[in-house]
Design an enzyme around this catalytic site. Structure first.
Site, PDB file in Angstrom:
ATOM      1  N   LYS A 106     -51.498   9.169 -28.812  1.00 42.05           N
ATOM      2  CA  LYS A 106     -50.740  10.493 -28.845  1.00 42.05           C
ATOM      3  C   LYS A 106     -50.436  10.644 -30.285  1.00 42.05           C
ATOM      4  O   LYS A 106     -49.586   9.835 -30.850  1.00 42.05           O
ATOM      5  CB  LYS A 106     -49.341  10.238 -28.191  1.00 42.05           C
ATOM      6  CG  LYS A 106     -48.559  11.252 -27.996  1.00 42.05           C
ATOM      7  CD  LYS A 106     -47.214  11.127 -27.579  1.00 42.05           C
ATOM      8  CE  LYS A 106     -45.816  12.138 -27.432  1.00 42.05           C
ATOM      9  NZ  LYS A 106     -44.934  11.665 -27.041  1.00 42.05           N
TER      10      LYS A 106
ATOM     11  N   TYR B  78     -48.983   5.564 -29.855  1.00 38.99           N
ATOM     12  CA  TYR B  78     -48.197   6.697 -30.071  1.00 38.99           C
ATOM     13  C   TYR B  78     -47.844   6.742 -31.788  1.00 38.99           C
ATOM     14  O   TYR B  78     -46.976   5.832 -32.019  1.00 38.99           O
ATOM     15  CB  TYR B  78     -47.213   6.644 -29.203  1.00 38.99           C
ATOM     16  CG  TYR B  78     -46.052   7.583 -29.427  1.00 38.99           C
ATOM     17  CD1 TYR B  78     -46.128   9.003 -29.997  1.00 38.99           C
ATOM     18  CD2 TYR B  78     -44.847   7.532 -28.804  1.00 38.99           C
ATOM     19  CE1 TYR B  78     -45.221   9.727 -29.914  1.00 38.99           C
ATOM     20  CE2 TYR B  78     -43.874   8.387 -28.575  1.00 38.99           C
ATOM     21  CZ  TYR B  78     -43.978   9.662 -29.249  1.00 38.99           C
ATOM     22  OH  TYR B  78     -43.185  10.392 -29.226  1.00 38.99           O
TER      23      TYR B  78
END
Length: 292
Positions: A161, A133
């Protein structure tokens, strides 16, 4: 493969900041009914930074139990301490999560080599699918595409992400990893274009309040129906923008309270949405079809 509309779920609280389990159950049912493809629990939007370890585990456990295998549950387990991230990831696996989402270490600003070693260590320590992320606007730490490419070959690291909102960054990552490495958007405003480039879904704040629309948008984008996906995106844009009128998750928690889905609770140092922002957000909710 975990793909599609993945809601970055809020953690409901009462006005004193105590976790509200009944509202959490109501929200999970809402997403199961409205077509959300996966739930991301205790991430940034879930106020992971102000949950203690026991609360963190209990939120994951309750969501996993209620979902009962119908859709994947991804647990936020990132930390700026590698040892703590291993512990959180182990706890999430034991609680039944299908995968974990690990934010880059914040505040201590590791080098790219430090990032590689941090995520590699966690992946080697805990046998569960792990999603990187990258959100430098919140962490002051930017993981570069070359580092993502190196990590994409490490066992258990299955995707990223990418929340910079920079489509060129997404293109660079997609060009540097194999086709089975999952690239997700973490930015509602640019998610449709990232998916049309080959991304596999959107980890979404907006999906908290517009789950059906976000589910339809992601499905259209991933089957290559750009016209439908962009039309839904245009309708959601007022909401995408206004949900960040103050720091996330302040606006989205207010919006869910306005919809009658949870009480008016948030934990310090975050505070309830300022009154001047109420009407702009209410209007955006109407424009996007969330309120009538």
């Amino acid at each position: 493969m975990i793909a599609g509309s993945m809601v970055a779920l809020v953690t409901p609280m009462d006005a004193q900041g105590r976790l509200d389990w009944d509202s959490l159950s109501k929200l999970v049912d809402f997403h199961l009914q409205e077509g959300t493809h996966a739930i991301v629990a205790v991430g940034t939007t879930g106020e992971s930074a102000t949950l203690d370890v026991n609360e963190h585990i209990e939120v994951i456990r309750r969501v996993v139990t209620q979902v009962a295998g119908r859709i994947p549950v991804i647990a936020g387990t990132g930390a700026n301490s590698t040892r703590e991230a291993v512990e959180l990831t182990t706890n999430a696996k034991n609680a039944g999560a299908d995968a974990c989402l690990l934010v880059t270490p914040y505040y201590n600003k590791p080098t790219q080599e430090g990032l590689f070693q941090h995520f590699s260590h966690i992946a080697n320590a805990v046998d569960i699918p792990q999603i990187l992320y990258n959100v430098p606007g919140r962490t002051a730490c930017d993981m570069l595409p070359e580092t993502v490419a190196r990590l994409s070959t490490v066992k258990n690291i299955v995707g990223i992400k990418e929340a910079t909102g920079n489509l060129q960054r997404a293109k660079d990552i997609l060009a540097s990893v194999s086709s089975d490495f999952l690239v997700y958007s973490g930015d509602d405003a640019t998610a449709v274009e990232l998916m049309l480039l080959g991304g596999k879904g959107n980890i979404s704040v907006t999906a908290n309040v517009a789950p059906r629309a976000m589910s339809d948008l992601c499905a259209a984008a991933m089957r290559g129906d750009a016209q439908t996906a962009r039309a839904i995106h245009e309708k959601l844009m007022p909401l995408n923008n206004t949900l960040f009128i103050e720091s996330n998750p302040i606006p989205v928690k207010w919006a869910l309270h306005e919809m009658g889905l949870m009480p008016d609770g948030i934990r310090l140092p975050l505070t309830w949405l300022s009154e001047a922002c109420h009407e702009p957000l209410r209007q955006a909710m109407r424009q996007s079809g969330v309120l009538v």
